[in-house]
Design an enzyme around this catalytic site. Structure first.
Site, PDB file in Angstrom:
ATOM      1  N   ALA A 173     -73.843  49.838 -12.393  1.00  0.00           N
ATOM      2  CA  ALA A 173     -74.770  48.877 -12.999  1.00  0.00           C
ATOM      3  C   ALA A 173     -75.349  49.517 -14.261  1.00  0.00           C
ATOM      4  CB  ALA A 173     -75.875  48.513 -12.012  1.00  0.00           C
TER       5      ALA A 173
ATOM      6  N   VAL B 158     -75.774  54.277 -11.543  1.00  0.00           N
ATOM      7  CA  VAL B 158     -76.432  53.926 -12.799  1.00  0.00           C
ATOM      8  C   VAL B 158     -75.521  54.287 -13.972  1.00  0.00           C
ATOM      9  CG1 VAL B 158     -78.453  54.257 -14.270  1.00  0.00           C
ATOM     10  CG2 VAL B 158     -78.703  54.294 -11.768  1.00  0.00           C
ATOM     11  N   LYS B 159     -75.192  53.273 -14.751  1.00  0.00           N
ATOM     12  CA  LYS B 159     -74.279  53.438 -15.884  1.00  0.00           C
ATOM     13  C   LYS B 159     -75.099  53.729 -17.143  1.00  0.00           C
ATOM     14  CE  LYS B 159     -70.013  51.088 -17.341  1.00  0.00           C
ATOM     15  NZ  LYS B 159     -69.317  49.788 -17.274  1.00  0.00           N
ATOM     16  N   VAL B 160     -74.878  54.915 -17.726  1.00  0.00           N
ATOM     17  CA  VAL B 160     -75.706  55.417 -18.828  1.00  0.00           C
ATOM     18  C   VAL B 160     -74.831  55.647 -20.066  1.00  0.00           C
ATOM     19  CG1 VAL B 160     -77.206  57.315 -19.562  1.00  0.00           C
ATOM     20  CG2 VAL B 160     -77.248  56.550 -17.177  1.00  0.00           C
TER      21      VAL B 160
END
Length: 222
Positions: free
Chosen positions: A60, A86-88
């Site tokens: 996400a 968590v997509k950073v």
């Protein structure tokens, strides 16, 4: 190698899950918009809906580009479901956030990676996954597979725990080449996965088997 599907389409995700080969999902704001999913609450609910279909990790993406914003948004996303990763983005503030999340035990996927140097920084910061975009490199007349080979070599040499998640995959050949290169994960559209099934000799062979079986059945009936 793990197979992730790169989409926000629930029907396609379920089809891939039912096929028995799906290990996770990646998505992004563009893919959400493509499915007509707008508004923060709807997007967050959609992430949970995806998690309820698959058994693996679901990336996400944060929308913030400053450290404080990335942290706040990432912690909120991670709280939605235990499968959320968590997509950073691969930016300076993103690398700082990767280290923060790693120390907190929150899984991360460093996205928009286009060089081995960027992948090295992501691994040093403790990213769970790094996503090199090989298809987009091909689009500008660079060989995206060279980057996959580079990153895999560096990670194996220094025993980094970060997984190479090959992204921007356009074809079944990309998938096979990534497997040959040693990528840990390939994320791609459902169509690319289904195209792995296809071979003209399989079709010809099956047609022959069925034709011969029908002749046998006819003989038995007579």
């Amino acid at each position: 190698m793990k197979f992730f599907i790169d989409t926000a389409n629930l029907s396609q995700i379920k089809e891939a899950q039912d096929l028995g080969v799906l290990d996770g999902v990646t998505t992004n704001p563009s893919l959400m918009a493509k499915e007509g999913i707008t508004g923060n609450d709807n997007v967050l609910k959609h992430y949970v809906d995806i998690c309820n279909i698959v058994t693996g990790d679901v990336s996400a993406e944060v929308l913030s580009t400053d450290f404080k914003g990335i942290i706040e948004e990432g912690e909120m996303l991670a709280s939605l479901h235990k499968q959320i990763v968590v997509k950073v983005p691969m930016i300076k503030e993103g690398v700082k956030a990767l280290k923060y999340f790693s120390n907190k035990g929150i899984k991360t996927n460093c996205t928009l990676v286009f060089s081995a140097g960027q992948a090295l920084l992501a691994a040093k910061a403790g990213a769970t996954y790094v996503s090199p975009f090989l298809g987009r490199l091909d689009d500008i007349n660079l060989d995206g597979m060279d980057l996959i080979h580079q990153i895999v070599h560096i990670y194996r040499t220094y025993d980094f725990g970060t997984q190479v998640l090959a992204a921007s995959i356009r074809s079944p050949l990309h998938i096979v080449k990534c497997a040959e290169a040693g990528a840990d994960v390939a994320t791609c559209p459902l169509s690319a996965i289904l195209d792995l099934l296809k071979h003209p000799l399989t079709d010809i062979g099956l047609s022959k088997f069925l034709s011969d079986a029908k002749k046998f059945s006819d003989v038995v009936v007579k």
